[in-house]
Design a protein around this motif. Structure first.
Motif, PDB file in Angstrom:
ATOM      1  N   ASP A 197     -11.017  -7.454  -0.896  1.00  0.00           N
ATOM      2  CA  ASP A 197     -11.725  -6.478  -0.054  1.00  0.00           C
ATOM      3  C   ASP A 197     -10.757  -5.446   0.521  1.00  0.00           C
ATOM      4  N   VAL A 198      -9.597  -5.925   0.960  1.00  0.00           N
ATOM      5  CA  VAL A 198      -8.585  -5.016   1.520  1.00  0.00           C
ATOM      6  C   VAL A 198      -8.115  -4.034   0.460  1.00  0.00           C
ATOM      7  N   ARG A 199      -7.762  -4.542  -0.707  1.00  0.00           N
ATOM      8  CA  ARG A 199      -7.214  -3.684  -1.769  1.00  0.00           C
ATOM      9  C   ARG A 199      -8.226  -2.639  -2.225  1.00  0.00           C
ATOM     10  N   GLN A 200      -9.517  -2.963  -2.117  1.00  0.00           N
ATOM     11  CA  GLN A 200     -10.541  -1.998  -2.529  1.00  0.00           C
ATOM     12  C   GLN A 200     -10.658  -0.834  -1.548  1.00  0.00           C
ATOM     13  N   THR A 201     -10.007  -0.944  -0.394  1.00  0.00           N
ATOM     14  CA  THR A 201      -9.981   0.185   0.557  1.00  0.00           C
ATOM     15  C   THR A 201      -8.772   1.091   0.302  1.00  0.00           C
ATOM     16  N   TRP A 202      -7.896   0.717  -0.616  1.00  0.00           N
ATOM     17  CA  TRP A 202      -6.680   1.473  -0.883  1.00  0.00           C
ATOM     18  C   TRP A 202      -6.821   2.280  -2.179  1.00  0.00           C
ATOM     19  N   PRO A 203      -6.885   3.603  -2.106  1.00  0.00           N
ATOM     20  CA  PRO A 203      -6.991   4.426  -3.320  1.00  0.00           C
ATOM     21  C   PRO A 203      -5.881   4.151  -4.331  1.00  0.00           C
ATOM     22  N   SER A 204      -4.674   3.824  -3.857  1.00  0.00           N
ATOM     23  CA  SER A 204      -3.558   3.615  -4.792  1.00  0.00           C
ATOM     24  C   SER A 204      -3.724   2.356  -5.632  1.00  0.00           C
ATOM     25  N   HIS A 205      -4.647   1.472  -5.242  1.00  0.00           N
ATOM     26  CA  HIS A 205      -4.848   0.222  -5.983  1.00  0.00           C
ATOM     27  C   HIS A 205      -6.019   0.295  -6.962  1.00  0.00           C
ATOM     28  N   VAL A 206      -6.689   1.426  -7.018  1.00  0.00           N
ATOM     29  CA  VAL A 206      -7.885   1.535  -7.858  1.00  0.00           C
ATOM     30  C   VAL A 206      -7.566   1.233  -9.323  1.00  0.00           C
ATOM     31  N   GLU A 207      -6.505   1.825  -9.849  1.00  0.00           N
ATOM     32  CA  GLU A 207      -6.171   1.626 -11.260  1.00  0.00           C
ATOM     33  C   GLU A 207      -5.775   0.182 -11.530  1.00  0.00           C
ATOM     34  N   ARG A 208      -4.989  -0.405 -10.626  1.00  0.00           N
ATOM     35  CA  ARG A 208      -4.577  -1.811 -10.794  1.00  0.00           C
ATOM     36  C   ARG A 208      -5.789  -2.734 -10.754  1.00  0.00           C
ATOM     37  N   LEU A 209      -6.717  -2.473  -9.840  1.00  0.00           N
ATOM     38  CA  LEU A 209      -7.905  -3.294  -9.749  1.00  0.00           C
ATOM     39  C   LEU A 209      -8.743  -3.180 -11.023  1.00  0.00           C
ATOM     40  N   ARG A 210      -8.794  -1.989 -11.597  1.00  0.00           N
ATOM     41  CA  ARG A 210      -9.535  -1.801 -12.833  1.00  0.00           C
ATOM     42  C   ARG A 210      -8.926  -2.617 -13.957  1.00  0.00           C
ATOM     43  N   LYS A 211      -7.603  -2.608 -14.035  1.00  0.00           N
ATOM     44  CA  LYS A 211      -6.923  -3.387 -15.078  1.00  0.00           C
ATOM     45  C   LYS A 211      -7.120  -4.892 -14.875  1.00  0.00           C
TER      46      LYS A 211
ATOM     47  N   ARG B 271       0.845  -1.195   0.000  1.00  0.00           N
ATOM     48  CA  ARG B 271       0.000   0.000   0.000  1.00  0.00           C
ATOM     49  C   ARG B 271       0.881   1.246   0.000  1.00  0.00           C
ATOM     50  N   LYS B 272       0.319   2.343  -0.475  1.00  0.00           N
ATOM     51  CA  LYS B 272       0.998   3.628  -0.374  1.00  0.00           C
ATOM     52  C   LYS B 272       0.758   4.223   1.023  1.00  0.00           C
ATOM     53  N   LEU B 273       1.568   5.194   1.375  1.00  0.00           N
ATOM     54  CA  LEU B 273       1.455   5.799   2.701  1.00  0.00           C
ATOM     55  C   LEU B 273       0.065   6.392   2.948  1.00  0.00           C
ATOM     56  N   GLU B 274      -0.572   6.870   1.879  1.00  0.00           N
ATOM     57  CA  GLU B 274      -1.896   7.474   2.052  1.00  0.00           C
ATOM     58  C   GLU B 274      -3.008   6.426   2.179  1.00  0.00           C
ATOM     59  N   ASP B 275      -2.704   5.177   1.896  1.00  0.00           N
ATOM     60  CA  ASP B 275      -3.686   4.101   2.052  1.00  0.00           C
ATOM     61  C   ASP B 275      -3.749   3.670   3.514  1.00  0.00           C
TER      62      ASP B 275
ATOM     63  N   SER C 252       1.123   2.383  16.442  1.00  0.00           N
ATOM     64  CA  SER C 252       2.563   2.591  16.660  1.00  0.00           C
ATOM     65  C   SER C 252       3.432   1.761  15.715  1.00  0.00           C
ATOM     66  N   ILE C 253       2.857   0.717  15.106  1.00  0.00           N
ATOM     67  CA  ILE C 253       3.631  -0.142  14.197  1.00  0.00           C
ATOM     68  C   ILE C 253       3.045  -0.177  12.786  1.00  0.00           C
ATOM     69  N   ALA C 254       1.933   0.539  12.564  1.00  0.00           N
ATOM     70  CA  ALA C 254       1.193   0.418  11.311  1.00  0.00           C
ATOM     71  C   ALA C 254       2.015   0.803  10.089  1.00  0.00           C
ATOM     72  N   ASP C 255       2.972   1.724  10.254  1.00  0.00           N
ATOM     73  CA  ASP C 255       3.751   2.146   9.084  1.00  0.00           C
ATOM     74  C   ASP C 255       4.652   1.030   8.555  1.00  0.00           C
ATOM     75  N   GLN C 256       4.824  -0.042   9.315  1.00  0.00           N
ATOM     76  CA  GLN C 256       5.658  -1.169   8.882  1.00  0.00           C
ATOM     77  C   GLN C 256       4.870  -2.222   8.108  1.00  0.00           C
ATOM     78  N   PHE C 257       3.527  -2.092   8.089  1.00  0.00           N
ATOM     79  CA  PHE C 257       2.698  -3.170   7.565  1.00  0.00           C
ATOM     80  C   PHE C 257       1.610  -2.665   6.615  1.00  0.00           C
ATOM     81  N   ASP C 258       1.183  -3.585   5.760  1.00  0.00           N
ATOM     82  CA  ASP C 258       0.021  -3.327   4.911  1.00  0.00           C
ATOM     83  C   ASP C 258      -1.245  -3.856   5.572  1.00  0.00           C
ATOM     84  N   VAL C 259      -1.096  -4.989   6.244  1.00  0.00           N
ATOM     85  CA  VAL C 259      -2.239  -5.670   6.852  1.00  0.00           C
ATOM     86  C   VAL C 259      -1.862  -6.133   8.260  1.00  0.00           C
ATOM     87  N   VAL C 260      -2.755  -5.895   9.217  1.00  0.00           N
ATOM     88  CA  VAL C 260      -2.619  -6.429  10.569  1.00  0.00           C
ATOM     89  C   VAL C 260      -3.827  -7.331  10.812  1.00  0.00           C
ATOM     90  N   ILE C 261      -3.568  -8.570  11.213  1.00  0.00           N
ATOM     91  CA  ILE C 261      -4.646  -9.534  11.456  1.00  0.00           C
ATOM     92  C   ILE C 261      -4.708  -9.816  12.954  1.00  0.00           C
TER      93      ILE C 261
END
Length: 400
Positions: A382-396, A104-108, A232-241
Motif C-alpha cells: 500500500d505504501v509503495r503504491q503511493t510512490w510514483p517512483s515505484h510504479v514501474e517496479r510494481l508493474r514488473k 523512495r525518491k525525493l518526489e515521493d 522536520s525529519i521526513a527527509d531522513q525516512f521513507d516511512v514513519v509509524i
C-alpha cells in the motif's frame, strides 16, 4: 473536612506508592534477566547468505563474487569455516554495492502511518513494532514514534521507559513547544539498522492535559505540532509509524492530523468489533469536524487488520468472515494470528523479528512469521503504491 482529607492522604498514597515500586522492580528484573535486554546492548538479527541474497535481490554467488573481489568484506567465520551470518547493516551495505536500495525518491511522499484504535488490548503496539522492524529488514528507512504514555512500543525495544528515559527524550518537549524546531533531538538508534525510535514514557501523559487546555484557549494550531515535527525529519525516512494512545485525546487528534495512512487492528471478538464500530463512527465525526475547519487529514489508504486471531474458536471464525464482508477491500487479507511465539518473545520485552531461533518450536515460529510477514507485506505494498517512483517496479512485480 479538608483536615480529614489531608489526614487520609498518606494512607491512600502509601499503598499505591508501594504497589508502583514493586511493579517497577518486577519490570526492571524482567528487563535485566532477558538476554541482551537493554536496547543499547541488543544485536541485530543475523541472516544466512541465502536469506541475505533474497533481501538484496541478488544470488548467493553474486555476494560471494563481491566478497572475493573486495567490493564487500567477508563475514566472520566459525572455527569450522562456516559464515556466522550477516547483520542487517551488512545486508544494507550489500544493497548499496548492488544498487538495490528500495528507498523512495525525493518526489515521493514520506508515508506516515498511524496504527490506531481507541480500544486498548487490540495488538496496536505489537503490530506497530513488528511493522517497523519488517520495513527496516526490507531496506527502508523507518522511524517509529511512540505517542502513547503507556510506552508499550518503547518497552519492546528493551527500555524500561520511566527508568531508562527522561521526558526530554520523548515528544513532550516538542509538543510543549520548548523552542524545539525539529524532532531530531528525540531520535534514538535501535538495534535494527535503518530504524530509529522516538520513545515515550509516563511524562507524555502530562502533555494531553496541557495540549487540551491550550487548545481550549484558542491554540488550534497545536493540532499541527506533531505534523510539523514529522516534516522536520521526513527527509531522513521513507516511512514513519505512529503508535498513538488508545483514546480520542489531544495527542490522538494530532496523530490523525499528521498521518497520511491509517491501519486499524481489530481482534475478531464481539466486544472488539463493537468497540471498533463505535471507534469508526467517532472517527468519522471527528474527521468531518476537522474538515469543517479545513484540518482534515489526507489519507492515502485506510486498512483494517484482524489481530490476535484464534481460528480454533468458532465465534472468531464467524466474526472474521463478517469482518471481511463488512470491510471488503479495506481488510488486510492475511490475519495476524494469536501466536505463542509472540507471547513468549514479548514477555521477554523482545520481538519475533530479532530472534534468530524460536522461543517455542520451529513450526510455531514459521507459522507466526508467515502471518506477520503477510500482514506487513500488504501494508508495505500500500505504501509503495503511493510512490510514483515505484510504479514501474510494481508493474514488473505484477502488482500494478
Amino acid at each position: 473536612m479538608s483536615n480529614v482529607a489531608e489526614a487520609a492522604a498518606p494512607s491512600l498514597a502509601g499503598p499505591v506508592s508501594q504497589l508502583a515500586r514493586r511493579a517497577s522492580a518486577v519490570v526492571e528484573n524482567l528487563r535485566d534477566s532477558a538476554r541482551a535486554a537493554r536496547a543499547g546492548d541488543r544485536r541485530e538479527p543475523l541472516f544466512s547468505i541465502s536469506e541475505a541474497a533474497d533481501l538484496v535481490g541478488r544470488t548467493p554467488a553474486a555476494i560471494r563474487d563481491a566478497e572475493k573481489d573486495g567490493r564487500l568484506p567477508e563475514p566472520p567465520r566459525t572455527e569450522t569455516n562456516r559464515r556466522v551470518g550477516y547483520t542487517l547493516a551488512q545486508v544494507n551495505d550489500m544493497r548499496g554495492v548492488f544498487g538495490t536500495r528500495p528507498w523512495r525518491k525525493l518526489e515521493d511522499p514520506c508515508a506516515v502511518i498511524a496504527v490506531q484504535n481507541f480500544k486498548g488490548g487490540v495488538g496496536k503496539s505489537t503490530l506497530s513494532v513488528h511493522l517497523a522492524q519488517y520495513m527496516a529488514i526490507q531496506g527502508y528507512r523507518v522511524a517509529l514514534i511512540d505517542c502513547d504514555s503507556q510506552a508499550s512500543s518503547t518497552t519492546l525495544f528493551g527500555y524500561v521507559p520511566d527508568l531508562d528515559l527522561t521526558e526530554d527524550q520523548t515528544l513532550y518537549p516538542f509538543l510543549r513547544e520548548d523552542d524545539k524546531r525539529s524532532l531530531d533531538y528525540a531520535l534514538l538508534d535501535t538495534h535494527f539498522d535503518g530504524l530509529k525510535l522516538i520513545p515515550a514514557n509516563l511524562h507524555l501523559f502530562q502533555s494531553e492535559y496541557e495540549l487540551a487546555a491550550r487548545m481550549a484557549r484558542g491554540g488550534g494550531g497545536l493540532l499541527d505540532r506533531l505534523a510539523q515535527g514529522i516534516a522536520s525529519i521526513a527527509d531522513q525516512f521513507d516511512v514513519v509509524i505512529l503508535d498513538p494512545p488508545p483514546a480520542l485525546g489531544a495527542i490522538s487528534l494530532s496523530v490523525l492530523r499528521a498521518a497520511n495512512a491509517l491501519v486499524i487492528p481489530v481482534p475478531p471478538t464481539v466486544m472488539d468489533f463493537s468497540s471498533t464500530a463505535a471507534f469508526l463512527t467517532m472517527l468519522d465525526e471527528t474527521l468531518n469536524q476537522l474538515a469543517s475547519r479545513d484540518l482534515a487529514p489526507d489519507l492515502n489508504f485506510v486498512r483494517v487488520v484482524a489481530s490476535k486471531v484464534d481460528e480454533n474458536k468458532s465465534m472468531q471464525k464467524e466474526l472474521l468472515a463478517l469482518m471481511r464482508q463488512v470491510f471488503g477491500l479495506a481488510m488486510i487479507r492475511t490475519p495476524m494470528k494469536d501466536s505463542a511465539e509472540i507471547d513468549n518473545v514479548t514477555a521477554r520485552l523482545m520481538t519475533v523479528y530479532e530472534m534468530n531461533s524460536p522461543m517455542t518450536s520451529k513450526s510455531v515460529r514459521d507459522r507466526c512469521l508467515t502471518y506477520l510477514n503477510g500482514v506487513n507485506e500488504e501494508i508495505l505494498l500500500d505504501v509503495r503504491q503511493t510512490w510514483p517512483s515505484h510504479v514501474e517496479r510494481l508493474r514488473k512485480e505484477g502488482h500494478a
